[in-house]
Motif scaffolding. Structure first.
Motif, PDB file in Angstrom:
ATOM      1  N   VAL A   8     -51.564 -15.977  -1.478  1.00  0.00           N
ATOM      2  CA  VAL A   8     -51.328 -16.731  -2.717  1.00  0.00           C
ATOM      3  C   VAL A   8     -50.092 -16.174  -3.424  1.00  0.00           C
ATOM      4  CG1 VAL A   8     -52.229 -17.379  -4.971  1.00  0.00           C
ATOM      5  CG2 VAL A   8     -53.768 -17.241  -3.006  1.00  0.00           C
ATOM      6  N   LYS A   9     -49.161 -17.036  -3.750  1.00  0.00           N
ATOM      7  CA  LYS A   9     -47.943 -16.639  -4.438  1.00  0.00           C
ATOM      8  C   LYS A   9     -47.861 -17.338  -5.789  1.00  0.00           C
ATOM      9  CE  LYS A   9     -42.909 -17.137  -4.297  1.00  0.00           C
ATOM     10  NZ  LYS A   9     -41.773 -17.800  -3.594  1.00  0.00           N
ATOM     11  N   ILE A  10     -47.716 -16.557  -6.844  1.00  0.00           N
ATOM     12  CA  ILE A  10     -47.521 -17.124  -8.183  1.00  0.00           C
ATOM     13  C   ILE A  10     -46.052 -17.501  -8.309  1.00  0.00           C
ATOM     14  CG2 ILE A  10     -47.711 -16.735 -10.657  1.00  0.00           C
ATOM     15  CD1 ILE A  10     -50.389 -16.692  -9.173  1.00  0.00           C
ATOM     16  N   ASN A  11     -45.767 -18.758  -8.539  1.00  0.00           N
ATOM     17  CA  ASN A  11     -44.378 -19.223  -8.597  1.00  0.00           C
ATOM     18  C   ASN A  11     -43.730 -18.901  -9.940  1.00  0.00           C
ATOM     19  OD1 ASN A  11     -44.706 -20.222  -6.006  1.00  0.00           O
ATOM     20  ND2 ASN A  11     -45.353 -22.219  -6.722  1.00  0.00           N
ATOM     21  N   THR A  12     -44.229 -19.519 -10.992  1.00  0.00           N
ATOM     22  CA  THR A  12     -43.777 -19.186 -12.346  1.00  0.00           C
ATOM     23  C   THR A  12     -44.989 -18.646 -13.098  1.00  0.00           C
ATOM     24  OG1 THR A  12     -42.140 -20.972 -12.350  1.00  0.00           O
ATOM     25  CG2 THR A  12     -42.754 -20.039 -14.483  1.00  0.00           C
ATOM     26  N   PRO A  13     -44.969 -17.385 -13.515  1.00  0.00           N
ATOM     27  CA  PRO A  13     -46.137 -16.837 -14.215  1.00  0.00           C
ATOM     28  C   PRO A  13     -46.536 -17.708 -15.401  1.00  0.00           C
ATOM     29  CG  PRO A  13     -44.587 -15.099 -13.675  1.00  0.00           C
ATOM     30  CD  PRO A  13     -43.903 -16.397 -13.341  1.00  0.00           C
ATOM     31  N   ALA A  14     -47.815 -18.020 -15.477  1.00  0.00           N
ATOM     32  CA  ALA A  14     -48.316 -18.869 -16.568  1.00  0.00           C
ATOM     33  C   ALA A  14     -48.299 -18.105 -17.876  1.00  0.00           C
ATOM     34  CB  ALA A  14     -49.730 -19.334 -16.249  1.00  0.00           C
ATOM     35  N   GLN A  15     -47.770 -18.736 -18.910  1.00  0.00           N
ATOM     36  CA  GLN A  15     -47.779 -18.146 -20.238  1.00  0.00           C
ATOM     37  C   GLN A  15     -48.768 -18.857 -21.156  1.00  0.00           C
ATOM     38  OE1 GLN A  15     -43.177 -18.299 -20.237  1.00  0.00           O
ATOM     39  NE2 GLN A  15     -43.691 -16.741 -21.748  1.00  0.00           N
ATOM     40  N   ALA A  16     -49.191 -20.039 -20.748  1.00  0.00           N
ATOM     41  CA  ALA A  16     -50.123 -20.804 -21.581  1.00  0.00           C
ATOM     42  C   ALA A  16     -51.325 -21.223 -20.732  1.00  0.00           C
ATOM     43  CB  ALA A  16     -49.407 -22.010 -22.200  1.00  0.00           C
ATOM     44  N   ASN A  17     -51.437 -22.506 -20.409  1.00  0.00           N
ATOM     45  CA  ASN A  17     -52.623 -22.965 -19.669  1.00  0.00           C
ATOM     46  C   ASN A  17     -52.281 -23.748 -18.402  1.00  0.00           C
ATOM     47  OD1 ASN A  17     -51.681 -25.209 -21.241  1.00  0.00           O
ATOM     48  ND2 ASN A  17     -53.672 -26.191 -21.004  1.00  0.00           N
ATOM     49  N   MET A  18     -51.070 -23.540 -17.868  1.00  0.00           N
ATOM     50  CA  MET A  18     -50.650 -24.227 -16.651  1.00  0.00           C
ATOM     51  C   MET A  18     -50.016 -23.236 -15.679  1.00  0.00           C
ATOM     52  SD  MET A  18     -47.744 -27.167 -16.121  1.00  0.00           S
ATOM     53  CE  MET A  18     -48.321 -28.148 -17.494  1.00  0.00           C
ATOM     54  N   LEU A  19     -50.374 -23.394 -14.390  1.00  0.00           N
ATOM     55  CA  LEU A  19     -49.865 -22.477 -13.379  1.00  0.00           C
ATOM     56  C   LEU A  19     -49.495 -23.239 -12.115  1.00  0.00           C
ATOM     57  CD1 LEU A  19     -49.468 -19.548 -12.214  1.00  0.00           C
ATOM     58  CD2 LEU A  19     -51.848 -19.691 -11.459  1.00  0.00           C
ATOM     59  N   PHE A  20     -48.305 -22.939 -11.594  1.00  0.00           N
ATOM     60  CA  PHE A  20     -47.906 -23.412 -10.275  1.00  0.00           C
ATOM     61  C   PHE A  20     -47.958 -22.217  -9.326  1.00  0.00           C
ATOM     62  CE2 PHE A  20     -46.287 -26.917 -12.681  1.00  0.00           C
ATOM     63  CZ  PHE A  20     -46.270 -27.997 -11.799  1.00  0.00           C
ATOM     64  N   CYS A  21     -48.647 -22.396  -8.213  1.00  0.00           N
ATOM     65  CA  CYS A  21     -48.690 -21.337  -7.212  1.00  0.00           C
ATOM     66  C   CYS A  21     -48.656 -21.962  -5.826  1.00  0.00           C
ATOM     67  CB  CYS A  21     -49.925 -20.451  -7.388  1.00  0.00           C
ATOM     68  SG  CYS A  21     -51.502 -21.295  -7.162  1.00  0.00           S
ATOM     69  N   THR A  22     -48.373 -21.131  -4.840  1.00  0.00           N
ATOM     70  CA  THR A  22     -48.299 -21.597  -3.461  1.00  0.00           C
ATOM     71  C   THR A  22     -49.394 -20.930  -2.649  1.00  0.00           C
ATOM     72  OG1 THR A  22     -45.909 -21.907  -3.638  1.00  0.00           O
ATOM     73  CG2 THR A  22     -46.828 -21.790  -1.425  1.00  0.00           C
ATOM     74  N   MET A  23     -50.084 -21.754  -1.841  1.00  0.00           N
ATOM     75  CA  MET A  23     -51.166 -21.276  -0.984  1.00  0.00           C
ATOM     76  C   MET A  23     -50.949 -21.781   0.443  1.00  0.00           C
ATOM     77  SD  MET A  23     -54.614 -22.063  -3.177  1.00  0.00           S
ATOM     78  CE  MET A  23     -55.068 -21.094  -4.617  1.00  0.00           C
ATOM     79  N   PRO A  24     -51.528 -21.106   1.411  1.00  0.00           N
ATOM     80  CA  PRO A  24     -51.505 -21.642   2.774  1.00  0.00           C
ATOM     81  C   PRO A  24     -52.228 -22.994   2.798  1.00  0.00           C
ATOM     82  CG  PRO A  24     -52.209 -19.345   2.759  1.00  0.00           C
ATOM     83  CD  PRO A  24     -52.196 -19.789   1.332  1.00  0.00           C
ATOM     84  N   THR A  25     -51.721 -23.920   3.556  1.00  0.00           N
ATOM     85  CA  THR A  25     -52.323 -25.250   3.622  1.00  0.00           C
ATOM     86  C   THR A  25     -53.812 -25.206   3.980  1.00  0.00           C
ATOM     87  OG1 THR A  25     -50.203 -26.279   4.156  1.00  0.00           O
ATOM     88  CG2 THR A  25     -52.186 -27.518   4.715  1.00  0.00           C
ATOM     89  N   PRO A  26     -54.244 -24.384   4.937  1.00  0.00           N
ATOM     90  CA  PRO A  26     -55.682 -24.325   5.247  1.00  0.00           C
ATOM     91  C   PRO A  26     -56.524 -23.893   4.045  1.00  0.00           C
ATOM     92  CG  PRO A  26     -54.425 -23.371   7.036  1.00  0.00           C
ATOM     93  CD  PRO A  26     -53.464 -23.576   5.910  1.00  0.00           C
TER      94      PRO A  26
END
Length: 347
Positions: free
Chosen positions: A279-297
């Motif tokens: 799991v990779k955190i793309n832009t650290p969440a500062q409020a209540n939204m987070l984008f992260c990258t995960m393996p497709t499986p």
């Protein structure tokens, strides 16, 4: 379905907001905002922002954004905003429609925040050239589309550039309360004291049912908004039912309490995901939204387990997670444990 992290607008309205609508529904009162409820909302916003403001209630965030922009931008003008902003990518050309054809110009910048150097260039580019679309306004999103938050100094830097170029500044505050809680400042400090002229004050994502507000700090911008709202079909005849929601939302700091919970659940979610392999955190969440990258499986596993979140709209493996004022702690912990279980099984 288990816990849903698709958006904060999946949650219903706060109980006190529903109760306020029911109470306001009794009896008769004057329509189109000529009622005591609407007048009270203006007084409450004046107190909240520590200055005299003009307030125009609408029922959607889109209406708040595009009507605000139409009050600032002529048909031959341009709105300078981030290239990932909601008004540019997710309003179905409503800004162009309501402004009568004004162009939205996207500007790059890290973490979905406008790059000040690029803004300064575009704010003056071809100014006065009759052949060219004229830079006319600036719009910032707070919270941004990737979950980051402008600091007060970053806001002041952007607005100073805009003011030097003679451009008014709009803030898309769909998640205004979440940003405010993240910064720990006052509403005044994050708006007019930072140079913002007009605000789309979001409430629906944080506990209201159908209530948003256009809050005007720069008086001349309010001059035509009444007519623009009516012409655009957003002057509600039973305005008291919108106003009652906003009154409940602003009473006893419900807006702040709801946002603190949503932000707290995101902090818990982000902290839990950080230590999971893959799991990779793309832009650290500062409020209540987070984008992260995960393996497709892993994504497929979580979806099959009944969790809901947006995926497939961005880069491969990228997902968006959003928490709301009703997101339960148990749901967050279960999601993290499911992701960790899959990672450990895969290992």
């Amino acid at each position: 379905m288990k816990e849903a992290f698709t958006s904060d607008n999946i949650a219903g309205a706060s109980d006190s907001v529903i109760a306020a609508i029911m109470a306001a529904n009794q009896g008769d009162t004057m329509p189109y905002g000529n009622d005591d409820y609407t007048a009270q909302v203006t007084r409450m916003f004046t107190e909240l922002f520590e200055c005299d403001v003009d307030v125009f209630l609408v029922s959607t965030g889109t209406a708040a954004n595009v009507l605000s922009l139409s009050a600032m931008t002529p048909p031959w003008g341009s709105v300078l905003c981030h290239s990932e902003s909601h008004i540019l990518n997710d309003e179905c050309s409503a800004p162009e429609f309501y402004t009568g054809g004004a162009r939205l110009v996207g500007i790059g910048g890290k973490d979905a925040k406008i790059d000040p150097i690029k803004l300064k260039t575009l704010a003056h580019q071809k100014k006065g050239d009759v052949h060219s679309c004229q830079p006319s306004s600036v719009s910032v999103s707070q919270v941004t589309e990737v979950g980051s938050v402008y600091t007060l100094q970053e806001l002041k830097t952007i607005t100073a550039i805009a003011k030097e170029a003679g451009l008014p500044v709009h803030m898309d505050g769909a998640r205004f309360a979440n940003a405010l809680v993240a910064l720990g400042c006052t509403p005044a400090e994050m708006t007019w004291k930072a140079g913002v002229d007009i605000l789309s004050f979001g409430a629906t994502k944080n506990g209201a049912m159908t209530a948003e507000a256009i809050v005007v700090f720069k008086k001349p911008l309010a001059k035509d908004l009444g007519h623009l709202r009516k012409r655009g079909g957003h002057l509600h005849s039973k305005m008291r039912l919108l106003a009652s929601q906003m009154i409940a939302y602003l009473t006893d700091e419900l807006w702040r309490i709801n946002a603190e919970h949503a932000n707290g659940m995101m902090a818990l979610l982000q902290d839990g995901l950080k230590g999971i392999p893959g799991v990779k955190i793309n832009t650290p969440a500062q409020a209540n939204m987070l984008f992260c990258t995960m393996p497709t499986p892993m994504i497929e596993y979580l979806l099959a387990e009944g969790y809901a979140f947006y995926t497939g709209r961005w880069a491969e493996g990228m997902i968006r997670l959003v928490t709301s004022f009703r997101t339960p702690k148990e749901g967050v912990e279960a999601f993290v444990e499911s992701a960790r279980y899959f990672a450990e099984q895969g290992a």
